[in-house]
Design an enzyme around this catalytic site. Structure first.
Site, mmCIF file in Angstrom:
data_model
loop_
_atom_site.group_PDB
_atom_site.id
_atom_site.type_symbol
_atom_site.label_atom_id
_atom_site.label_comp_id
_atom_site.label_asym_id
_atom_site.label_seq_id
_atom_site.Cartn_x
_atom_site.Cartn_y
_atom_site.Cartn_z
ATOM 1 N N THR A 5 0.853 -1.186 0.000
ATOM 2 C CA THR A 5 0.000 0.000 0.000
ATOM 3 C C THR A 5 0.881 1.225 0.000
ATOM 4 O O THR A 5 2.099 1.114 0.110
ATOM 5 C CB THR A 5 -0.914 0.014 1.242
ATOM 6 O OG1 THR A 5 -1.928 0.981 1.039
ATOM 7 C CG2 THR A 5 -0.165 0.330 2.505
ATOM 8 N N ALA A 161 0.956 5.914 -7.572
ATOM 9 C CA ALA A 161 0.111 4.909 -8.233
ATOM 10 C C ALA A 161 0.519 4.683 -9.686
ATOM 11 O O ALA A 161 0.325 3.590 -10.225
ATOM 12 C CB ALA A 161 -1.357 5.329 -8.157
ATOM 13 N N CYS A 164 4.170 2.493 -8.792
ATOM 14 C CA CYS A 164 4.182 1.296 -7.945
ATOM 15 C C CYS A 164 3.009 0.383 -8.285
ATOM 16 O O CYS A 164 1.855 0.790 -8.181
ATOM 17 C CB CYS A 164 4.114 1.709 -6.474
ATOM 18 S SG CYS A 164 4.027 0.310 -5.341
ATOM 19 N N THR A 167 0.149 -0.097 -5.647
ATOM 20 C CA THR A 167 -0.595 1.097 -5.254
ATOM 21 C C THR A 167 -1.577 1.439 -6.359
ATOM 22 O O THR A 167 -1.190 1.479 -7.526
ATOM 23 C CB THR A 167 0.379 2.281 -5.037
ATOM 24 O OG1 THR A 167 1.330 1.916 -4.033
ATOM 25 C CG2 THR A 167 -0.351 3.540 -4.612
#
EC number: 3.4.25.2
Length: 176
Positions: A5, A161, A164, A167
């Site tokens: 996360t 985002a 990664c 994410t």
């Protein structure tokens, strides 16, 4: 294990914002949830807390931390230090795998299971798999724009985002 996360927190202009993505990943290659809430309001809505790591472990830590906040009447720094001490020394708690970012109107802290309570120098913190990307983006935006804390947190997470794979762009932002 469920993990991966990104949580980012920004303190700027007397405001603080904590943003988290919604993705929950099982193992290395399976997304099992896109809209998880990884940020909570604690202690009479005066504290924001976000987690990265095992969901079950984070929930346990949120409960412990909220108990510490109650015990120390909302004193974030004292509650964080006491949680970190317990987390590090308790035989059960020290096995928990998570990191926490906690913030109130005056403080922004990262709490780890190895006993660290870290207050960033620049009012920006990020944890999780996309943390380094979100941290870099947030620092650049704090330094070179007039954006508000909430907008910086949201944009920094959006950048993470894009980079990664753990994410996503289902971003939730809480602010004080």
């Amino acid at each position: 294990m469920f993990h991966a996360t990104t949580i980012v927190a920004v303190r700027k202009g007397g405001k603080v914002a904590v943003a988290g993505d919604g993705q929950v990943t099982f193992g290395q290659n399976t997304i099992i949830k896109k809209g998880a809430r990884k940020i909570r309001r604690l202690y009479k809505d005066s504290v924001l807390a976000g987690f990265a790591g095992s969901v079950a472990d984070a929930i346990t830590l949120f409960e412990k931390f909220e108990g510490k906040l109650e015990e120390y009447h909302g004193n974030l720094q004292r509650a964080a230090v006491e949680l970190a001490k317990d987390w590090r020394t308790d035989r059960i708690l020290r096995r928990l795998e998570a990191l926490l970012i906690v913030a109130d109107k005056e403080n922004l802290l990262i709490i780890s299971g190895s006993g660290e309570v870290i207050e960033p120098d620049d009012g920006v913190a990020a944890i999780g798999s996309g943390g380094p990307y979100a941290l870099a983006a947030a620092r650049a935006l704090v330094r070179h724009t007039s954006m508000e804390a909430e907008d910086i947190a949201r944009e920094a997470l959006a950048v993470a985002a894009e980079i990664c794979v753990y994410t996503n762009d289902n971003i939730i932002v809480e602010r004080l």
